[in-house]
Write a protein that holds these residues in place. Structure first.
Motif, short mmCIF file in Angstrom:
data_model
loop_
_atom_site.label_atom_id
_atom_site.label_comp_id
_atom_site.label_asym_id
_atom_site.label_seq_id
_atom_site.Cartn_x
_atom_site.Cartn_y
_atom_site.Cartn_z
N ASN A 1 0.84 -1.19 0.00
CA ASN A 1 0.00 0.00 0.00
C ASN A 1 0.87 1.24 0.00
OD1 ASN A 1 -2.47 -1.35 0.05
ND2 ASN A 1 -2.50 -1.45 2.29
N LYS A 2 0.43 2.26 -0.69
CA LYS A 2 1.16 3.53 -0.70
C LYS A 2 1.04 4.22 0.66
CE LYS A 2 1.20 4.65 -5.62
NZ LYS A 2 0.86 5.66 -6.65
N CYS A 3 2.13 4.86 1.08
CA CYS A 3 2.17 5.51 2.39
C CYS A 3 2.88 6.86 2.29
CB CYS A 3 2.91 4.65 3.42
SG CYS A 3 2.19 3.03 3.72
N LEU A 4 2.49 7.76 3.16
CA LEU A 4 3.22 9.00 3.41
C LEU A 4 3.80 8.90 4.81
CD1 LEU A 4 4.05 11.95 2.79
CD2 LEU A 4 1.83 12.65 3.72
N LEU A 5 5.10 9.12 4.95
CA LEU A 5 5.78 8.95 6.22
C LEU A 5 6.36 10.28 6.69
CD1 LEU A 5 6.67 6.37 4.15
CD2 LEU A 5 7.34 5.45 6.35
N LEU A 6 6.07 10.64 7.92
CA LEU A 6 6.63 11.83 8.54
C LEU A 6 7.52 11.41 9.68
CD1 LEU A 6 6.71 14.94 8.96
CD2 LEU A 6 4.73 14.66 10.50
N GLU A 7 8.82 11.71 9.56
CA GLU A 7 9.77 11.31 10.59
C GLU A 7 9.71 12.28 11.77
OE1 GLU A 7 14.45 10.04 11.19
OE2 GLU A 7 13.70 10.61 9.22
N ILE A 8 9.61 11.73 12.97
CA ILE A 8 9.53 12.52 14.19
C ILE A 8 10.82 12.34 14.98
CG2 ILE A 8 8.24 12.85 16.35
CD1 ILE A 8 6.70 13.65 13.86
N PRO A 9 11.38 13.43 15.55
CA PRO A 9 12.59 13.29 16.37
C PRO A 9 12.42 12.27 17.49
CG PRO A 9 12.11 15.61 15.94
CD PRO A 9 10.93 14.83 15.43
N LYS A 10 13.49 11.56 17.80
CA LYS A 10 13.43 10.47 18.78
C LYS A 10 12.97 10.94 20.16
CE LYS A 10 15.22 7.36 15.97
NZ LYS A 10 14.45 6.19 15.48
N ASN A 11 13.26 12.17 20.51
CA ASN A 11 12.93 12.65 21.85
C ASN A 11 11.53 13.25 21.94
OD1 ASN A 11 13.41 14.89 20.31
ND2 ASN A 11 14.74 15.93 21.80
N ASP B 1 9.32 1.65 15.61
CA ASP B 1 10.68 1.22 15.28
C ASP B 1 11.51 2.32 14.62
OD1 ASP B 1 9.97 -1.16 16.34
OD2 ASP B 1 9.95 -2.28 14.46
N THR B 2 10.84 3.16 13.83
CA THR B 2 11.57 4.21 13.10
C THR B 2 11.11 5.62 13.47
OG1 THR B 2 9.98 3.93 11.30
CG2 THR B 2 12.06 2.74 11.12
N ASN B 3 10.13 5.71 14.37
CA ASN B 3 9.58 7.02 14.77
C ASN B 3 8.92 7.75 13.60
OD1 ASN B 3 9.87 7.36 17.61
ND2 ASN B 3 10.48 9.48 17.25
N PHE B 4 8.17 6.99 12.82
CA PHE B 4 7.42 7.57 11.71
C PHE B 4 5.93 7.64 12.07
CE2 PHE B 4 10.75 5.86 8.65
CZ PHE B 4 11.26 7.10 8.37
N ILE B 5 5.31 8.80 11.76
CA ILE B 5 3.85 8.84 11.66
C ILE B 5 3.53 8.45 10.23
CG2 ILE B 5 1.78 10.27 11.77
CD1 ILE B 5 3.16 12.06 13.76
N VAL B 6 2.69 7.44 10.08
CA VAL B 6 2.44 6.86 8.76
C VAL B 6 0.98 7.06 8.35
CG1 VAL B 6 2.49 4.76 7.36
CG2 VAL B 6 4.23 5.13 9.15
N LEU B 7 0.81 7.59 7.17
CA LEU B 7 -0.50 7.73 6.56
C LEU B 7 -0.57 6.72 5.42
CD1 LEU B 7 -3.14 9.33 6.42
CD2 LEU B 7 -1.96 11.05 5.07
#
Length: 326
Positions: free
Chosen positions: A45-55, A75-81
């Motif tokens: 499935n297609k996704c949009l990923l927004l990386e969030i700082p670890k802290n 695992d990667t600190n991504f908000i995934v749509l």
């Protein structure tokens, strides 16, 4: 600024290898402050990923909407749509572009993550593929005329005023006037070129508002002519202008949804096509303009419908523009 064709090129270069949960590429070359990527997950499935700082502490629950899901990948600190129905891929690209335009210059993680999540909820209703009863030719013709007036308005406006003009389109909401602008209101009527009259369907359509102008825009069209255009094609032109001027396309999607028209079902009306031949604008504030309104009819009279014969309105004509559909 990211464009639709650029997204398409990125999608083409993404191949899922099965080595990880996601295969993705960053949307741009580092222009955006928040790191956003598009890719495929293990379900392809297609996704949009927004990386969030670890802290940063992400505080929201997974949300599953029809054809669209939002979740946090720890695992990667991504908000995934995630898009769960491939039939909505074009609309998903529109959503990605809209999110990008809203947050690409933001450095505050709290602000851009909240906007990202809020836009998921705002757009999720547009991914509904419910079946609806098909509208008649006359209703689509009327919508086409209103959308064409909007198209002309936004072509000429500054980017800073774009969203205000988009919000001024009230026709699909069945309010008093089709456009409610800052200095004037506009009522739009779309007719075939051979007709010399238009229908006024209520006592509110030509009612004036204090300290504002009131215009009647009569659009003459030819249906299914050689150079005619569908409602979906006109919407594409409107969308291109909105995106290029960094406006909010969801305003238009929300308006069309009032008539149960979405980007998914709009093409069922592609057999209805129109060519705009002329637009005549009349000043309805002139005291002698023939109209029946709430303010000039007895209180005991309501639900007024009547016909205006255009041959008798020449004294109130402000302008007339002849052209082939732009």
């Amino acid at each position: 600024m990211i464009q639709s064709n650029e997204l398409q090129n990125i999608w083409k270069n993404i191949q899922y290898s099965g080595k990880s949960e996601f295969e993705f590429n960053r949307i741009d070359s580092g222009i955006s402050i928040p790191e956003m990527s598009i890719g495929l997950n293990s379900s392809l499935n297609k996704c949009l990923l927004l990386e969030i700082p670890k802290n940063y502490n992400v505080d929201f629950q997974k949300s599953i909407k029809q054809n669209l899901t939002l979740y946090f990948f720890k695992d990667t600190n991504f908000i995934v749509l995630e898009l769960t129905d491939k039939a909505f891929e074009d609309l998903f690209d529109d959503l990605i572009i809209s999110i990008y335009q809203h947050i690409y210059q933001l450095s505050d993680v709290d602000k851009y993550s909240k906007i990202f999540i809020a836009m998921f909820y705002k757009w999720s209703e547009f991914f509904d593929d419910k079946k609806v009863e098909k509208h008649s030719l006359d209703i689509i013709k009327g919508l086409y005329g209103e959308l064409f007036i909007l198209y002309l308005l936004i072509k000429e406006c500054n980017s800073s005023h774009l969203n205000d003009i988009l919000m001024s389109w009230k026709g699909p909401y069945d309010s008093g006037h089709d456009f409610v602008l800052e200095n004037k209101n506009i009522e739009v009527k779309t007719k075939e070129t051979i007709k010399n009259s238009v229908k006024i369907s209520s006592e509110y359509q030509l009612e004036y508002e204090l300290k504002k102008g009131l215009e009647l825009h009569v659009i003459s069209v030819e249906t299914n002519s050689e150079n005619a255009r569908s409602l979906s094609r006109l919407l594409d032109l409107v969308k291109d202008i909105i995106i290029n001027k960094m406006g909010d396309f969801s305003i238009i999607l929300a308006a069309l949804l009032q008539k149960n028209i979405t980007t998914q079902n709009i093409r069922i009306y592609d057999n209805f096509q129109f060519e705009v031949m002329e637009i005549a604008i009349y000043d309805c504030l002139d005291e002698s303009f023939p109209k029946l309104t709430k303010s000039n009819t007895p209180k005991a009279v309501g639900n007024i419908q009547y016909t205006l014969y255009l041959d008798y309105l020449n004294d109130f004509l402000v302008s007339k523009r002849k052209f082939f559909d732009e």
